[in-house]
Design a protein around this motif. Sequence first.
Motif, mmCIF file in Angstrom:
data_model
loop_
_atom_site.group_PDB
_atom_site.id
_atom_site.type_symbol
_atom_site.label_atom_id
_atom_site.label_comp_id
_atom_site.label_asym_id
_atom_site.label_seq_id
_atom_site.Cartn_x
_atom_site.Cartn_y
_atom_site.Cartn_z
ATOM 1 N N MET A 152 58.157 79.635 35.624
ATOM 2 C CA MET A 152 59.514 78.918 35.156
ATOM 3 C C MET A 152 59.748 77.821 36.565
ATOM 4 S SD MET A 152 60.891 79.801 32.184
ATOM 5 C CE MET A 152 62.369 79.183 32.395
ATOM 6 N N GLY A 153 59.259 76.506 36.276
ATOM 7 C CA GLY A 153 59.112 75.765 37.408
ATOM 8 C C GLY A 153 58.343 76.388 38.594
ATOM 9 N N ASP A 154 58.820 76.640 39.618
ATOM 10 C CA ASP A 154 57.654 76.875 40.863
ATOM 11 C C ASP A 154 57.953 78.485 40.966
ATOM 12 O OD1 ASP A 154 56.923 74.475 41.356
ATOM 13 O OD2 ASP A 154 58.558 74.116 42.771
ATOM 14 N N SER A 155 58.438 79.247 39.967
ATOM 15 C CA SER A 155 58.473 80.661 40.171
ATOM 16 C C SER A 155 57.863 81.313 39.041
ATOM 17 C CB SER A 155 60.232 81.008 40.176
ATOM 18 O OG SER A 155 60.740 80.495 41.110
ATOM 19 N N LYS A 156 57.297 82.684 39.532
ATOM 20 C CA LYS A 156 56.345 83.305 38.485
ATOM 21 C C LYS A 156 57.321 84.152 37.717
ATOM 22 C CE LYS A 156 52.086 84.131 39.091
ATOM 23 N NZ LYS A 156 50.759 84.886 39.736
ATOM 24 N N ILE A 157 57.280 84.310 36.370
ATOM 25 C CA ILE A 157 57.918 85.046 35.742
ATOM 26 C C ILE A 157 57.006 86.264 35.220
ATOM 27 C CG2 ILE A 157 57.852 84.193 33.359
ATOM 28 C CD1 ILE A 157 60.873 84.713 33.222
ATOM 29 N N CYS A 158 55.777 86.065 35.084
ATOM 30 C CA CYS A 158 54.953 87.010 34.545
ATOM 31 C C CYS A 158 53.590 86.786 35.398
ATOM 32 C CB CYS A 158 54.517 86.616 33.118
ATOM 33 S SG CYS A 158 53.503 88.173 32.372
ATOM 34 N N ALA A 159 53.037 87.924 35.966
ATOM 35 C CA ALA A 159 51.829 88.165 36.812
ATOM 36 C C ALA A 159 50.549 88.531 35.869
ATOM 37 C CB ALA A 159 52.097 88.824 37.906
ATOM 38 N N ILE A 160 49.365 88.124 36.096
ATOM 39 C CA ILE A 160 48.353 88.669 35.542
ATOM 40 C C ILE A 160 47.206 88.896 36.320
ATOM 41 C CG2 ILE A 160 46.592 87.863 33.526
ATOM 42 C CD1 ILE A 160 48.794 86.193 32.156
ATOM 43 N N GLY A 161 46.567 89.935 36.258
ATOM 44 C CA GLY A 161 45.325 90.210 36.918
ATOM 45 C C GLY A 161 44.647 91.344 36.044
ATOM 46 N N VAL A 162 43.500 90.897 35.768
ATOM 47 C CA VAL A 162 42.547 91.525 34.773
ATOM 48 C C VAL A 162 41.395 91.951 35.266
ATOM 49 C CG1 VAL A 162 43.606 90.390 32.944
ATOM 50 C CG2 VAL A 162 41.501 89.654 33.854
ATOM 51 N N HIS A 163 40.602 93.172 34.872
ATOM 52 C CA HIS A 163 39.258 93.580 35.181
ATOM 53 C C HIS A 163 38.665 93.608 33.911
ATOM 54 C CE1 HIS A 163 36.171 96.370 36.022
ATOM 55 N NE2 HIS A 163 36.099 95.823 37.147
ATOM 56 N N CYS A 164 37.007 93.148 34.121
ATOM 57 C CA CYS A 164 36.500 93.293 32.934
ATOM 58 C C CYS A 164 35.134 93.942 33.165
ATOM 59 C CB CYS A 164 36.305 91.972 32.231
ATOM 60 S SG CYS A 164 35.524 92.043 30.637
ATOM 61 N N GLY A 165 34.831 94.944 32.720
ATOM 62 C CA GLY A 165 33.464 95.469 33.179
ATOM 63 C C GLY A 165 32.655 95.885 31.711
ATOM 64 N N HIS A 166 31.523 95.296 31.579
ATOM 65 C CA HIS A 166 30.735 95.326 30.290
ATOM 66 C C HIS A 166 31.637 95.206 29.083
ATOM 67 C CE1 HIS A 166 27.844 97.829 32.778
ATOM 68 N NE2 HIS A 166 28.873 98.550 33.189
ATOM 69 N N SER A 167 32.284 93.918 29.335
ATOM 70 C CA SER A 167 32.970 93.185 28.429
ATOM 71 C C SER A 167 34.521 94.068 27.858
ATOM 72 C CB SER A 167 32.154 92.893 27.216
ATOM 73 O OG SER A 167 31.092 92.043 27.389
ATOM 74 N N ILE A 168 34.743 95.291 28.605
ATOM 75 C CA ILE A 168 35.703 96.029 28.031
ATOM 76 C C ILE A 168 36.904 95.674 29.332
ATOM 77 C CG2 ILE A 168 37.001 98.295 27.718
ATOM 78 C CD1 ILE A 168 34.816 97.692 25.892
ATOM 79 N N THR A 169 37.924 95.208 28.610
ATOM 80 C CA THR A 169 39.178 94.792 29.853
ATOM 81 C C THR A 169 40.004 95.908 30.137
ATOM 82 O OG1 THR A 169 40.547 94.332 28.071
ATOM 83 C CG2 THR A 169 39.171 92.668 28.444
ATOM 84 N N SER A 170 40.673 95.922 31.324
ATOM 85 C CA SER A 170 41.614 96.742 31.826
ATOM 86 C C SER A 170 42.500 96.036 32.504
ATOM 87 C CB SER A 170 41.119 97.880 32.472
ATOM 88 O OG SER A 170 40.344 97.428 33.849
ATOM 89 N N HIS A 171 43.731 96.638 33.099
ATOM 90 C CA HIS A 171 44.860 96.062 33.743
ATOM 91 C C HIS A 171 45.464 94.828 32.807
ATOM 92 C CE1 HIS A 171 44.103 98.324 37.320
ATOM 93 N NE2 HIS A 171 42.835 98.219 37.078
ATOM 94 N N GLY A 172 46.105 93.905 33.233
ATOM 95 C CA GLY A 172 46.763 93.087 32.253
ATOM 96 C C GLY A 172 47.855 92.095 32.957
ATOM 97 N N LEU A 173 49.117 92.417 32.437
ATOM 98 C CA LEU A 173 50.076 91.539 33.065
ATOM 99 C C LEU A 173 51.460 92.454 33.361
ATOM 100 C CD1 LEU A 173 52.453 91.500 30.407
ATOM 101 C CD2 LEU A 173 50.497 90.201 29.178
ATOM 102 N N ALA A 174 52.138 91.792 34.233
ATOM 103 C CA ALA A 174 53.517 92.367 34.546
ATOM 104 C C ALA A 174 54.487 91.468 34.107
ATOM 105 C CB ALA A 174 53.466 92.814 36.040
ATOM 106 N N LEU A 175 55.454 91.705 33.128
ATOM 107 C CA LEU A 175 56.499 90.745 32.941
ATOM 108 C C LEU A 175 57.842 91.244 33.518
ATOM 109 C CD1 LEU A 175 57.745 88.511 31.163
ATOM 110 C CD2 LEU A 175 58.033 90.175 29.515
ATOM 111 N N ASN A 176 58.477 90.250 34.287
ATOM 112 C CA ASN A 176 59.633 90.411 35.074
ATOM 113 C C ASN A 176 60.923 90.490 34.122
ATOM 114 O OD1 ASN A 176 58.543 91.049 37.385
ATOM 115 N ND2 ASN A 176 58.581 88.762 37.976
ATOM 116 N N CYS A 177 61.276 91.669 33.749
ATOM 117 C CA CYS A 177 62.512 91.723 32.725
ATOM 118 C C CYS A 177 63.813 91.748 33.453
ATOM 119 C CB CYS A 177 62.575 92.681 31.829
ATOM 120 S SG CYS A 177 60.959 92.867 30.944
ATOM 121 N N CYS A 178 63.992 92.836 34.226
ATOM 122 C CA CYS A 178 65.069 93.077 35.048
ATOM 123 C C CYS A 178 64.868 93.841 36.354
ATOM 124 C CB CYS A 178 66.269 93.783 34.206
ATOM 125 S SG CYS A 178 65.951 95.388 33.600
ATOM 126 N N PRO A 179 63.830 93.515 37.007
ATOM 127 C CA PRO A 179 63.545 94.183 38.439
ATOM 128 C C PRO A 179 64.566 93.628 39.499
ATOM 129 C CG PRO A 179 62.005 92.480 38.104
ATOM 130 C CD PRO A 179 62.901 92.282 36.839
#
Length: 234
Positions: A152-179
Amino acid sequence: MSGGPVRLLRLGLRPYAEALRVQDSCVAAARAARASATLPCAPPGALAAESVVLSEPAEPVYVWGLRGAPEAAAAERLRALGAGLVAARRGGHITYHGPGQLLAFPVLDLRRRRLPLRRYVAGLEALIVRLCHRLGLSAARALPPPFTGVWMGDSKICAIGVHCGHSITSHGLALNCCPELSWFQHIVPCGLPGTGVTSLSQELGHRVPVEDILQPFLDAFQEVFDCTLVDPGP
């Protein structure tokens, strides 16, 4: 991005480390399904054991990815705040997870879906942008690399960081609702100096708990990844 059924695991309020353990068991199941699908006796079109793990961190924790851990002095300062410290096998720098965030760990078979990793990350961004727009946050957008996530502008509302090993994904996203956003002030979130962090609650002007976002999130996930989420229940 067509895929078929994906198992939905709703963990609720859980320690971050426990959510990681559940995710890792899902990754093992997906890899086993991949291996069995290649056997001569496998039925045509054998289904992948794909999952998405949803949770809300029960305690504050700082998590870093493959780009390196904080130095000893910085780690001790963060511990003194009362937060845990965890290393995770994902892309990205250090970030904060805690109560009031929706964590989503999709475990998907990108080879089966014929989905390149960059398009998968773009899909995660697209589902959060879609969710924000439905909530009335029309300014939510994804930015070109290296600015992953949703902003939202210059502020991040959702962080994304993933891992992919042998085409299988893990980790993902963190959406800030009310932290409690003050936790982010003790780090450079995601290694991007000069940027801020925001939340759905801050942008909408009222408290938005994680449970209020679950169904809109699930709807957007199914639309973007063209799948059906199957909830096995308790």
